[in-house]
Design a protein around this motif. Sequence first.
Motif, PDB file in Angstrom:
ATOM      1  N   SER A 107       0.892  -1.247  -0.070  1.00  0.00           N
ATOM      2  CA  SER A 107       0.030   0.055   0.035  1.00  0.00           C
ATOM      3  C   SER A 107       0.738   1.158   0.041  1.00  0.00           C
ATOM      4  CB  SER A 107      -0.995   0.099   1.251  1.00  0.00           C
ATOM      5  OG  SER A 107      -1.781   1.242   1.304  1.00  0.00           O
ATOM      6  N   LYS A 108       0.419   2.236  -0.806  1.00  0.00           N
ATOM      7  CA  LYS A 108       1.135   3.523  -0.761  1.00  0.00           C
ATOM      8  C   LYS A 108       0.029   4.828  -1.026  1.00  0.00           C
ATOM      9  CE  LYS A 108       2.169   4.017  -5.595  1.00  0.00           C
ATOM     10  NZ  LYS A 108       3.283   4.181  -6.825  1.00  0.00           N
ATOM     11  N   ARG A 109       0.346   5.784  -0.554  1.00  0.00           N
ATOM     12  CA  ARG A 109      -0.359   6.984  -0.855  1.00  0.00           C
ATOM     13  C   ARG A 109       0.145   7.445  -2.245  1.00  0.00           C
ATOM     14  NH1 ARG A 109      -2.575   9.762   4.053  1.00  0.00           N
ATOM     15  NH2 ARG A 109      -3.559   7.797   5.318  1.00  0.00           N
ATOM     16  N   GLU A 110      -0.887   8.034  -2.998  1.00  0.00           N
ATOM     17  CA  GLU A 110      -0.813   8.397  -4.121  1.00  0.00           C
ATOM     18  C   GLU A 110      -1.288   9.888  -4.318  1.00  0.00           C
ATOM     19  OE1 GLU A 110      -1.592   6.418  -8.342  1.00  0.00           O
ATOM     20  OE2 GLU A 110      -3.298   7.523  -7.813  1.00  0.00           O
ATOM     21  N   ILE A 111      -0.420  10.875  -4.798  1.00  0.00           N
ATOM     22  CA  ILE A 111      -1.019  12.274  -4.673  1.00  0.00           C
ATOM     23  C   ILE A 111      -0.523  12.661  -6.171  1.00  0.00           C
ATOM     24  CG2 ILE A 111      -0.624  14.605  -3.832  1.00  0.00           C
ATOM     25  CD1 ILE A 111       0.773  13.397  -1.429  1.00  0.00           C
ATOM     26  N   GLU A 112      -1.627  13.001  -6.881  1.00  0.00           N
ATOM     27  CA  GLU A 112      -1.576  13.260  -8.294  1.00  0.00           C
ATOM     28  C   GLU A 112      -2.350  14.248  -8.858  1.00  0.00           C
ATOM     29  OE1 GLU A 112      -1.632   9.572 -10.795  1.00  0.00           O
ATOM     30  OE2 GLU A 112      -4.027   9.874 -10.833  1.00  0.00           O
ATOM     31  N   ARG A 113      -2.239  14.986  -9.897  1.00  0.00           N
ATOM     32  CA  ARG A 113      -3.252  15.702 -10.762  1.00  0.00           C
ATOM     33  C   ARG A 113      -3.340  15.390 -12.278  1.00  0.00           C
ATOM     34  NH1 ARG A 113      -2.056  21.660  -7.807  1.00  0.00           N
ATOM     35  NH2 ARG A 113      -2.248  20.764  -5.773  1.00  0.00           N
ATOM     36  N   LYS A 114      -4.305  15.392 -12.949  1.00  0.00           N
ATOM     37  CA  LYS A 114      -4.548  15.349 -14.074  1.00  0.00           C
ATOM     38  C   LYS A 114      -4.856  16.491 -15.182  1.00  0.00           C
ATOM     39  CE  LYS A 114      -6.387  10.551 -13.476  1.00  0.00           C
ATOM     40  NZ  LYS A 114      -4.953   9.924 -13.965  1.00  0.00           N
ATOM     41  N   TYR A 115      -4.247  16.429 -16.074  1.00  0.00           N
ATOM     42  CA  TYR A 115      -4.400  17.833 -17.166  1.00  0.00           C
ATOM     43  C   TYR A 115      -4.723  17.461 -18.620  1.00  0.00           C
ATOM     44  CZ  TYR A 115      -1.803  19.949 -13.156  1.00  0.00           C
ATOM     45  OH  TYR A 115      -1.636  20.253 -11.758  1.00  0.00           O
ATOM     46  N   GLU A 116      -5.226  18.241 -19.107  1.00  0.00           N
ATOM     47  CA  GLU A 116      -5.655  18.138 -20.671  1.00  0.00           C
ATOM     48  C   GLU A 116      -4.115  18.154 -21.311  1.00  0.00           C
ATOM     49  OE1 GLU A 116      -8.242  17.458 -22.089  1.00  0.00           O
ATOM     50  OE2 GLU A 116      -9.515  17.586 -20.493  1.00  0.00           O
ATOM     51  N   PRO A 117      -3.703  17.311 -22.475  1.00  0.00           N
ATOM     52  CA  PRO A 117      -2.598  17.119 -22.850  1.00  0.00           C
ATOM     53  C   PRO A 117      -1.911  18.399 -23.552  1.00  0.00           C
ATOM     54  CG  PRO A 117      -3.957  16.062 -24.398  1.00  0.00           C
ATOM     55  CD  PRO A 117      -4.841  16.428 -23.335  1.00  0.00           C
ATOM     56  N   PRO A 118      -0.851  18.750 -23.639  1.00  0.00           N
ATOM     57  CA  PRO A 118      -0.347  20.121 -24.257  1.00  0.00           C
ATOM     58  C   PRO A 118      -0.364  20.024 -25.923  1.00  0.00           C
ATOM     59  CG  PRO A 118       1.565  18.780 -23.399  1.00  0.00           C
ATOM     60  CD  PRO A 118       0.345  17.989 -22.974  1.00  0.00           C
ATOM     61  N   SER A 119      -0.542  20.881 -26.434  1.00  0.00           N
ATOM     62  CA  SER A 119      -0.711  20.613 -27.854  1.00  0.00           C
ATOM     63  C   SER A 119       0.984  20.619 -28.380  1.00  0.00           C
ATOM     64  CB  SER A 119      -0.931  22.166 -28.439  1.00  0.00           C
ATOM     65  OG  SER A 119      -0.445  23.364 -27.913  1.00  0.00           O
ATOM     66  N   GLY A 120       1.009  19.806 -29.042  1.00  0.00           N
ATOM     67  CA  GLY A 120       2.546  19.271 -29.598  1.00  0.00           C
ATOM     68  C   GLY A 120       3.080  18.184 -28.827  1.00  0.00           C
ATOM     69  N   GLY A 121       2.449  17.182 -27.810  1.00  0.00           N
ATOM     70  CA  GLY A 121       2.581  16.214 -27.300  1.00  0.00           C
ATOM     71  C   GLY A 121       3.911  17.022 -26.325  1.00  0.00           C
ATOM     72  N   VAL A 122       4.827  15.713 -25.946  1.00  0.00           N
ATOM     73  CA  VAL A 122       6.059  15.998 -25.430  1.00  0.00           C
ATOM     74  C   VAL A 122       6.660  17.478 -25.669  1.00  0.00           C
ATOM     75  CG1 VAL A 122       8.035  15.278 -24.535  1.00  0.00           C
ATOM     76  CG2 VAL A 122       6.366  13.645 -24.844  1.00  0.00           C
ATOM     77  N   ALA A 123       6.683  17.732 -26.706  1.00  0.00           N
ATOM     78  CA  ALA A 123       7.470  18.945 -27.113  1.00  0.00           C
ATOM     79  C   ALA A 123       6.839  20.309 -26.604  1.00  0.00           C
ATOM     80  CB  ALA A 123       7.498  19.099 -28.577  1.00  0.00           C
ATOM     81  N   GLY A 124       5.255  20.033 -26.125  1.00  0.00           N
ATOM     82  CA  GLY A 124       4.656  21.017 -25.615  1.00  0.00           C
ATOM     83  C   GLY A 124       4.768  21.387 -24.176  1.00  0.00           C
ATOM     84  N   LEU A 125       5.600  20.483 -23.580  1.00  0.00           N
ATOM     85  CA  LEU A 125       5.898  20.722 -22.202  1.00  0.00           C
ATOM     86  C   LEU A 125       6.779  21.714 -21.554  1.00  0.00           C
ATOM     87  CD1 LEU A 125       5.874  16.819 -20.982  1.00  0.00           C
ATOM     88  CD2 LEU A 125       3.976  18.525 -20.408  1.00  0.00           C
ATOM     89  N   PRO A 126       6.581  22.554 -20.795  1.00  0.00           N
ATOM     90  CA  PRO A 126       7.583  23.574 -20.277  1.00  0.00           C
ATOM     91  C   PRO A 126       8.722  22.463 -19.688  1.00  0.00           C
ATOM     92  CG  PRO A 126       5.722  23.675 -18.841  1.00  0.00           C
ATOM     93  CD  PRO A 126       5.456  22.382 -19.856  1.00  0.00           C
ATOM     94  N   ASP A 127       9.926  23.568 -19.599  1.00  0.00           N
ATOM     95  CA  ASP A 127      11.035  23.065 -18.908  1.00  0.00           C
ATOM     96  C   ASP A 127      10.829  23.309 -17.424  1.00  0.00           C
ATOM     97  OD1 ASP A 127      13.793  22.401 -18.000  1.00  0.00           O
ATOM     98  OD2 ASP A 127      14.673  24.114 -18.950  1.00  0.00           O
ATOM     99  N   LEU A 128      11.189  22.378 -16.622  1.00  0.00           N
ATOM    100  CA  LEU A 128      10.612  22.400 -15.284  1.00  0.00           C
ATOM    101  C   LEU A 128      11.768  22.459 -14.442  1.00  0.00           C
ATOM    102  CD1 LEU A 128       7.521  19.645 -15.366  1.00  0.00           C
ATOM    103  CD2 LEU A 128       7.495  22.563 -15.190  1.00  0.00           C
ATOM    104  N   THR A 129      12.826  22.576 -15.095  1.00  0.00           N
ATOM    105  CA  THR A 129      14.288  22.511 -14.441  1.00  0.00           C
ATOM    106  C   THR A 129      13.960  24.109 -13.565  1.00  0.00           C
ATOM    107  OG1 THR A 129      15.634  21.352 -15.912  1.00  0.00           O
ATOM    108  CG2 THR A 129      16.732  22.658 -14.334  1.00  0.00           C
ATOM    109  N   GLY A 130      14.348  24.016 -12.270  1.00  0.00           N
ATOM    110  CA  GLY A 130      14.408  25.204 -11.393  1.00  0.00           C
ATOM    111  C   GLY A 130      13.061  25.525 -10.769  1.00  0.00           C
TER     112      GLY A 130
END
Length: 508
Positions: free
Chosen positions: A4-27
Motif C-alpha cells: 500500500s502507498k499514498r498516491e498524490i497526483e493531478r490530471k491535465y489536458e495534454p499540451p498541444s504538440g505532445g511532449v514538445a509542448g511541455l515546459p522546461d521544469l528545471t528550477g
Amino acid sequence: MTQSKREIERKYEPPSGGVAGLPDLTGVGPVASVTTAGPEELDAVYHDTEDLRLAGASATLRRRTGGPDSGWHLKLPLGGDTREEVWAPLSDEVPESLRELALSRTRGAELRPVVRIRSTRTVRQLRDAEGRVLAELSLDEVRADAAASGGGRAEWGELEVELAEGVHAGLLDAVEKKLRKRGIVRADSPSKLVRALRETGAEAGAERCPEVVAGSPGAYVLAYVREQAGRLVSLDPAVRGDLPDAVHRMRVTCRRLRGCLRSYRSVLDRRVTDPVRAELRWLAGELGVARDQEVLGERIGAALARLPDELVLGPVAARLRVWEVSHGGEVRSRTREALATSRYLRLLDALDALVRQPPLRAGAARKPARTMARAVLKEYGRLAGRMELALAQPAGRSRETALHEARKAAKKLRYAAEVARPALGKPVARLGERAKAVQLLLGEHQDAVVAQDTLRELAVAAHGAGESAFTWGLLHGLERAGAEARHRELPEVWRAAADPALRAPLGH
C-alpha cells in the motif's frame, strides 16, 4: 501479499504538440534536472459492479500489465489529490484481499470487467540535485473500449503529475503554475475510468432521487447523513487493516448517524430510520469492545508510568501486558467478524437507500429555524432532565449510572447541534460546544469508573498468583479520586451549558 502507498497526483489536458509542448521544469522548486523514460505500453481492465458502485464512490479496481508495477491496483479516495493505492500480484481473478478492502463500497455485489483502457505512456522524471525522483509527468495516449459486447470506443490524450513518496505537496502547486503559463489546464474528469465510462457509453444512468428544497431541513439533514454514511464506508478498509484510531472514528460515525436519525424524526420517517438506528447501535457495540479495550489499556499504562519506581511492586507491567494481549486479540477478531457478516452489508445497503430515496416527512420542507431549532432544544431538554437526576444522586452505582446516561444525552445534543450548524450558525454552535464540554467531563468520569473495575480484577488475579496487589490498589485509589474530582467540577460545567442566553436565539 499486498502493498500500500499514498498516491498524490493531478490530471491535465495534454499540451498541444505532445511532449514538445511541455515546459522546461528545471528550477521549479527543488527540481534540478528532468530525465525522460518510455514509452511504456499499459493495458488495464477495470472491474466494477453492474451498477458501478466503485466508480460512484470514486474508487477504482484494475488489472494492469505493462510498466514497473504490473498487477492488481485498488485505489481508494482520501480527499483532495490523495488516494490510497493497494497493489496485489497478477492473477486471473480479483485477489481476495482487494475484494475485502472494497467490500464496503461493493456491498457484496459481483465484480466484473467494465472497461479496458490501453495507454502509450511517455514519462518525464523531475529530480533533485542528488538525482532523487521528486515527481513524474506521464503523457498518455489513451484508448478505451467498453467491456460489454457492442460497447463504444474512445481515444484521448492526458497528462498526469504524480509526486514521489515523501515529497511535499507544494511541488504540485509550483508545477501547475508553470503548466498554466503554457495553457495546460486541469482535466475535467478525475480519472481515466470516469472518462472512459462516459465516452464509451458504459456509464450507468443516475438514479433519480426525490427533489429536496435547497436550504430546507431536509437538505441539511440529508447532507449530514450522506457525509457520515460516506465516512463509514471510507473507514472500513482502515478498520480491517487495524490502523490507529480507525475503530474509534468508525464508532463515532455510527453514533453521529444514530443521533441525527433520532433527533430529526420530524424530517425523516422513523418507520424507516428506526431499524437503521438499531443496526448502527449493533455495529457501534461491536466496535466498542475493541475501542474500550484500547483506551483502557492506554489509560492504565499511562497511570503506571507516572508512578515512582518505589511504588511499583511486583511484575505489574508484565501482568498488564498479558491482559492487553489476551483481551486485544479477542476483541480485534470480533471486530473483523462483524465486518464480514451479511448483517453489516445489509446496514450499508440500508444507508445507501436512505440517501438515495430518503423517507421525507412534512418537516423536511419547513423553515429550518423552526424545525431544526426545535429538534436541538428537545435534546437539550432531555439532557437537562438527566443532569438534574444525576446531580441529585448520592455516591454509588446509581450515581455512576445516572452520570453515564447524562453523558449519552450530552452527546446527542452535541450531534443534533452539528447537523443544525449550517442552518442556524453560531448560536447552535455555541450550545454544541458547551454540550461537548459536559460530554468530555462525563467521559473522563466514566473512564475512571470503568478503570476501577478492571484494576480490581487485575489486583485479584495478582493476589491469586502470589504477587503483590499493592500497586493495583494504589492505581484503583487514584482512579476513584479522579472520578470524584470530575464530579465536583460538573456543576460549574453544567451551569455554563445550561445558561438560558445560549438557547434564547433558538427560540427558547
